[in-house]
Design an enzyme around this catalytic site. Structure first.
Site, PDB file in Angstrom:
ATOM      1  N   ARG A 242     -10.268   0.797   7.760  1.00 55.81           N
ATOM      2  CA  ARG A 242      -9.910  -0.570   8.116  1.00 55.81           C
ATOM      3  C   ARG A 242     -11.037  -1.295   8.830  1.00 55.81           C
ATOM      4  NH1 ARG A 242      -3.943   0.241   8.316  1.00 55.81           N
ATOM      5  NH2 ARG A 242      -2.978  -1.703   8.899  1.00 55.81           N
TER       6      ARG A 242
ATOM      7  N   LYS B 113       0.838  -1.208   0.000  1.00 55.75           N
ATOM      8  CA  LYS B 113       0.000   0.000   0.000  1.00 55.75           C
ATOM      9  C   LYS B 113       0.872   1.257   0.000  1.00 55.75           C
ATOM     10  CE  LYS B 113      -2.125  -1.138   3.877  1.00 55.75           C
ATOM     11  NZ  LYS B 113      -1.521  -2.472   4.161  1.00 55.75           N
TER      12      LYS B 113
ATOM     13  N   ARG C 293      -1.389  -8.702  13.180  1.00 56.41           N
ATOM     14  CA  ARG C 293      -1.808  -7.718  12.176  1.00 56.41           C
ATOM     15  C   ARG C 293      -2.667  -8.410  11.113  1.00 56.41           C
ATOM     16  NH1 ARG C 293       3.928  -5.608  10.724  1.00 56.41           N
ATOM     17  NH2 ARG C 293       2.926  -4.513   8.998  1.00 56.41           N
TER      18      ARG C 293
ATOM     19  N   ARG D 154      10.527  -3.117  10.289  1.00 56.50           N
ATOM     20  CA  ARG D 154       9.917  -2.049  11.099  1.00 56.50           C
ATOM     21  C   ARG D 154       9.666  -2.615  12.493  1.00 56.50           C
ATOM     22  NH1 ARG D 154       4.729   0.218   8.230  1.00 56.50           N
ATOM     23  NH2 ARG D 154       3.613  -1.178   9.640  1.00 56.50           N
TER      24      ARG D 154
END
Ligand code: AP5
Ligand code: MG
Length: 182
Positions: A88, A13, A139, A128
């Site tokens: 989301r 994204k 996630r 990250r």
């Protein structure tokens, strides 16, 4: 043009949003980036979001809608924007519709489709702070339970377009440009 980039963690994204933003000269609005800035700045929102982000869960709709509301009312968003990682949840999508004025309707929801197993490798390679196996798993869990229901939501509106995200970055961008007509 108003575009939503949609898809699971690590699907590309952010990568594609920055290409589109460059090509169309419109801002790239990433709620993940905004929340990470808030966490670094130790703002009130950042303090609330930190633990949730570290666990791979979703920050509350109320917080996320408040930061998006502020950002899309900025002058630079008047000629369009690319939303990356937002909405989301169904609640966020409905909230977004209420925030937009008539000239700001969403033109395209670009759903980047990928294989979960390959993506886990991509994310671990990036590194990250939330790219750790346990957090990545959560996630994906959040995506599957709370975000996926948005697919039929946008399909019904006839603005959802599937993009094969397992190709090279440049090839993904070519497919996106075909869909959005640039
Ligand atoms: P967010 O920052 O949005 O993270 P994410 O959705 O997990 O997605 P990523 O940013 O990891 O991946 P991406 O799809 O942007 O892919 P990228 O281009 O970076 O959200 C983080 C957290 O914030 C959430 O977990 C949540 O807690 C909170 N949050 C954010 N928004 C929220 C919301 N709306 N509501 C509630 N909570 C929210 O690519 C990934 C890697 O792959 C990179 O290394 C890249 O170089 C590489 N890559 C990209 N494309 C390709 C390709 N085609 N081939 C090979 N490698 C590629
Ligand atoms: Mg991202």
């Amino acid at each position: 043009m108003q575009i939503i980039l949609f898809g699971p963690p690590g699907c590309g994204k952010g990568t594609q949003a920055s290409f589109i933003a460059g090509a169309l000269s419109i801002p790239h609005l990433s709620t993940g980036d905004m929340l990470r800035s808030a966490v670094s700045a130790k703002s009130e929102i950042g303090l609330k979001a930190k633990e949730i982000m570290e666990s791979g869960g979703l920050v509350s709709d109320e917080i996320v809608l408040s930061i998006v509301k502020e950002r899309i009312s900025n002058n630079d968003s008047k000629k369009g924007f690319i939303l990356d990682g937002f909405p989301r949840t169904i609640n966020q999508a409905e909230g977004l519709d209420l925030l937009l004025n008539k000239s700001q309707k969403i033109d395209f929801v670009l759903r980047i489709k990928v294989d979960e197993e390959d993506i886990i490798k991509r994310l671990i390679a990036r590194g990250r702070s939330d790219d750790k196996p346990e957090i990545i798993k959560n996630r994906f869990k959040s995506y599957n339970s709370e975000t996926q229901p948005l697919i039929p939501f946008y399909e019904e509106k006839k603005i959802l377009f599937n993009i094969d995200g397992m190709q090279e970055v440049e090839k993904v961008f070519i497919d996106i440009k075909k869909v959005i007509g640039v």
